[in-house]
Design a protein around this motif. Structure first.
Motif, PDB file in Angstrom:
ATOM      1  N   ILE A 262      -4.067   4.409   0.193  1.00  0.00           N
ATOM      2  CA  ILE A 262      -4.599   4.559   1.540  1.00  0.00           C
ATOM      3  C   ILE A 262      -3.451   4.708   2.531  1.00  0.00           C
ATOM      4  O   ILE A 262      -2.319   4.298   2.266  1.00  0.00           O
ATOM      5  N   SER A 263      -3.752   5.288   3.676  1.00  0.00           N
ATOM      6  CA  SER A 263      -2.857   5.253   4.823  1.00  0.00           C
ATOM      7  C   SER A 263      -3.331   4.120   5.716  1.00  0.00           C
ATOM      8  O   SER A 263      -4.384   4.212   6.352  1.00  0.00           O
ATOM      9  N   ALA A 264      -2.564   3.042   5.753  1.00  0.00           N
ATOM     10  CA  ALA A 264      -3.010   1.839   6.449  1.00  0.00           C
ATOM     11  C   ALA A 264      -3.014   1.998   7.957  1.00  0.00           C
ATOM     12  O   ALA A 264      -3.682   1.246   8.655  1.00  0.00           O
ATOM     13  N   SER A 265      -2.266   2.970   8.459  1.00  0.00           N
ATOM     14  CA  SER A 265      -2.241   3.235   9.897  1.00  0.00           C
ATOM     15  C   SER A 265      -2.113   4.731  10.121  1.00  0.00           C
ATOM     16  O   SER A 265      -1.356   5.408   9.424  1.00  0.00           O
ATOM     17  N   ASP A 266      -2.846   5.232  11.101  1.00  0.00           N
ATOM     18  CA  ASP A 266      -2.678   6.630  11.516  1.00  0.00           C
ATOM     19  C   ASP A 266      -1.536   6.788  12.499  1.00  0.00           C
ATOM     20  O   ASP A 266      -1.203   7.915  12.890  1.00  0.00           O
ATOM     21  N   TRP A 267      -0.947   5.669  12.952  1.00  0.00           N
ATOM     22  CA  TRP A 267       0.154   5.694  13.907  1.00  0.00           C
ATOM     23  C   TRP A 267      -0.208   6.472  15.179  1.00  0.00           C
ATOM     24  O   TRP A 267       0.650   7.075  15.805  1.00  0.00           O
ATOM     25  N   THR A 268      -1.470   6.472  15.529  1.00  0.00           N
ATOM     26  CA  THR A 268      -1.950   7.232  16.685  1.00  0.00           C
ATOM     27  C   THR A 268      -3.090   6.461  17.334  1.00  0.00           C
ATOM     28  O   THR A 268      -3.978   5.959  16.636  1.00  0.00           O
ATOM     29  N   GLU A 269      -3.079   6.390  18.649  1.00  0.00           N
ATOM     30  CA  GLU A 269      -4.145   5.688  19.356  1.00  0.00           C
ATOM     31  C   GLU A 269      -5.504   6.284  18.998  1.00  0.00           C
ATOM     32  O   GLU A 269      -5.680   7.496  18.969  1.00  0.00           O
ATOM     33  N   GLY A 270      -6.450   5.421  18.708  1.00  0.00           N
ATOM     34  CA  GLY A 270      -7.781   5.865  18.322  1.00  0.00           C
ATOM     35  C   GLY A 270      -7.948   6.091  16.839  1.00  0.00           C
ATOM     36  O   GLY A 270      -9.054   6.360  16.364  1.00  0.00           O
TER      37      GLY A 270
ATOM     38  N   LEU B 102      -6.253  -2.130  -7.476  1.00  0.00           N
ATOM     39  CA  LEU B 102      -5.033  -2.277  -6.668  1.00  0.00           C
ATOM     40  C   LEU B 102      -5.066  -1.246  -5.555  1.00  0.00           C
ATOM     41  O   LEU B 102      -5.499  -0.105  -5.776  1.00  0.00           O
ATOM     42  N   ILE B 103      -4.586  -1.631  -4.368  1.00  0.00           N
ATOM     43  CA  ILE B 103      -4.499  -0.716  -3.237  1.00  0.00           C
ATOM     44  C   ILE B 103      -3.029  -0.365  -3.018  1.00  0.00           C
ATOM     45  O   ILE B 103      -2.190  -1.248  -2.802  1.00  0.00           O
ATOM     46  N   ASP B 104      -2.719   0.892  -3.105  1.00  0.00           N
ATOM     47  CA  ASP B 104      -1.381   1.447  -2.887  1.00  0.00           C
ATOM     48  C   ASP B 104      -1.288   1.776  -1.395  1.00  0.00           C
ATOM     49  O   ASP B 104      -1.969   2.679  -0.916  1.00  0.00           O
ATOM     50  N   VAL B 105      -0.464   1.038  -0.659  1.00  0.00           N
ATOM     51  CA  VAL B 105      -0.518   1.066   0.803  1.00  0.00           C
ATOM     52  C   VAL B 105       0.607   1.915   1.384  1.00  0.00           C
ATOM     53  O   VAL B 105       1.774   1.514   1.414  1.00  0.00           O
ATOM     54  N   SER B 106       0.231   3.099   1.865  1.00  0.00           N
ATOM     55  CA  SER B 106       1.150   3.982   2.576  1.00  0.00           C
ATOM     56  C   SER B 106       0.661   4.086   4.019  1.00  0.00           C
ATOM     57  O   SER B 106      -0.076   3.217   4.498  1.00  0.00           O
ATOM     58  N   SER B 107       1.034   5.158   4.730  1.00  0.00           N
ATOM     59  CA  SER B 107       0.550   5.324   6.100  1.00  0.00           C
ATOM     60  C   SER B 107       0.766   6.756   6.558  1.00  0.00           C
ATOM     61  O   SER B 107       1.534   7.519   5.977  1.00  0.00           O
ATOM     62  N   GLY B 108       0.058   7.114   7.655  1.00  0.00           N
ATOM     63  CA  GLY B 108       0.267   8.392   8.327  1.00  0.00           C
ATOM     64  C   GLY B 108      -0.255   9.605   7.583  1.00  0.00           C
ATOM     65  O   GLY B 108      -0.935   9.504   6.557  1.00  0.00           O
TER      66      GLY B 108
ATOM     67  N   TYR C  20       9.533  -0.023   5.862  1.00  0.00           N
ATOM     68  CA  TYR C  20       8.721  -0.042   7.088  1.00  0.00           C
ATOM     69  C   TYR C  20       7.219  -0.185   6.830  1.00  0.00           C
ATOM     70  O   TYR C  20       6.473  -0.597   7.724  1.00  0.00           O
ATOM     71  N   GLN C  21       6.763   0.130   5.623  1.00  0.00           N
ATOM     72  CA  GLN C  21       5.334   0.005   5.334  1.00  0.00           C
ATOM     73  C   GLN C  21       4.981  -1.287   4.586  1.00  0.00           C
ATOM     74  O   GLN C  21       3.803  -1.563   4.345  1.00  0.00           O
ATOM     75  N   VAL C  22       5.979  -2.066   4.239  1.00  0.00           N
ATOM     76  CA  VAL C  22       5.731  -3.302   3.501  1.00  0.00           C
ATOM     77  C   VAL C  22       4.802  -4.254   4.259  1.00  0.00           C
ATOM     78  O   VAL C  22       3.906  -4.860   3.650  1.00  0.00           O
ATOM     79  N   PRO C  23       4.953  -4.411   5.582  1.00  0.00           N
ATOM     80  CA  PRO C  23       4.014  -5.308   6.285  1.00  0.00           C
ATOM     81  C   PRO C  23       2.550  -4.885   6.140  1.00  0.00           C
ATOM     82  O   PRO C  23       1.654  -5.736   6.147  1.00  0.00           O
ATOM     83  N   PHE C  24       2.299  -3.592   6.018  1.00  0.00           N
ATOM     84  CA  PHE C  24       0.928  -3.129   5.799  1.00  0.00           C
ATOM     85  C   PHE C  24       0.420  -3.621   4.442  1.00  0.00           C
ATOM     86  O   PHE C  24      -0.706  -4.111   4.319  1.00  0.00           O
TER      87      PHE C  24
END
Length: 352
Positions: free
Chosen positions: A228-236, A257-263, A277-281
């Protein structure tokens, strides 16, 4: 006690250590068929000591490829082409995995080696699909909005590709729901403005991904990961709090298991990168959703990787670019940390 080089068991599969090769597109297939490049590329990382080797985003349908050069798994011919690759990985003591994917509105684009933007039909491209008719960027092709029948077809394709993957010898299946590809497009409110059962509310946007994971879970007995992308890094867009709920639902549908990426879902996102930088996610998802996770993104040092797992931020670390630089990073990391790990007999004369 060192944790990075301890086994991890998921269902009936045991990874010999907590280091995995992140799926990385090679843009080197023809008609979706893997070849000697994929054998050597993936096989060398298994020789190098990675506990899990995940093959690149592999399309469940020809129209689901990012580029015409992507790998696929939509026929028995593709299954048979993957067999020697999965077999070689397993023979080295690593666990072979594969990421199943559909590129959605980001399909039919040129590979980084050949150009940019959408590929026309005359040049081997096709019409992509998505949650709506909005393209990722103006230079990409305009997608056709999937109807419910089209969604059902793709759910069935994921399940069938998973069956073929297991028949080919893969022992872990990862469903790609990140980086702006089809399932992420449906998950994110930035790209899913539908008002039917597959849009609107958070539950509606999640429906497609849940159906895919449930279908894959019903089709195979091996561990199922979801990226998954845990954050879109964009408002909304999607936030880590949203992704905790998504991860909880995916686990209930059968994800191990969830493989946690982003964006990756919108072109204008402002992503703050840096070491780990994505470890906290991954840590937030693991602790709040109570599901095993993998961390990925600028993990380059042995002690950094050890600390991530030892601290309980993730159960597994996925390395991408660092394993392109050095396929034998796991063997070097073991030496640096003072861990014992098998070294191929052919390489024992070398001090890692």
């Amino acid at each position: 006690m060192l944790v990075l080089f301890t086994p991890l068991t998921l269902r009936s599969v045991t990874l010999p250590n907590r280091i995995a090769v992140s799926p990385m597109c090679q843009y080197s297939a023809r008609d979706g068929l893997p070849n000697d490049w994929h054998l050597v590329h993936l096989g060398s990382r298994a020789v190098g000591g990675a506990g899990l080797v995940i093959a690149e985003a592999t399309a469940v349908d020809p129209a689901g490829r990012i580029s015409p050069e992507d790998t696929g798994l939509w026929s028995a011919e593709h299954r048979d082409a993957w067999r020697p690759i999965a077999g070689f990985i397993a023979a080295q003591g690593s666990v072979p995995g594969i990421q199943l994917a559909h590129a959605g509105r980001k399909a039919s684009t040129y590979s980084p080696f050949t150009g940019s933007g959408g590929v026309a039909d005359a040049d081997g491209g096709w019409t992509p699909v998505g949650p709506t008719t909005e393209p990722f960027v103006a230079a990409y092709r305009e997608p056709v909005a999937l109807d419910e029948a089209g969604i059902a077809d793709i759910v069935a394709e994921f399940a069938q590709s998973a069956r073929w993957a297991v028949e080919a010898g893969f022992q872990v299946i990862e469903v790609h729901a990140a980086h702006g590809y089809l399932l992420h497009e449906f998950l994110s409110p930035l790209s899913n403005t539908r008002t039917d059962a597959y849009g609107g509310s958070a539950e509606g946007r999640l429906r497609f991904a849940l159906e895919v994971v449930a279908a894959v879970r019903a089709a195979v007995e091996v561990p199922v990961f979801v990226r998954i992308s845990a954050s879109d890094w964009t408002e909304g867009g999607l936030t880590v709090d949203d992704s905790v709920e998504i991860a909880r639902a995916l686990a209930a549908a059968g994800a191990d298991l969830i493989d946690v990426s982003s964006g990756g879902n919108v072109p204008h996102a402002s992503i703050e990168t840096g070491p780990g930088y994505q470890v906290p996610f991954a840590e937030a998802v693991r602790r709040k959703a109570d599901v095993p996770t993998a961390a990925v993104g600028e993990i380059t040092e042995a002690r950094q990787a050890e600390q991530i797992v030892a601290d309980g931020a993730a159960d597994l670390v996925l390395l991408g670019r660092e394993l392109l630089r050095d396929p034998y990073w796991p063997l070097r990391a073991a030496t640096e940390l003072g861990a014992r790990t098998p070294v191929p007999a052919q390489y024992r004369r070398v001090q890692y």
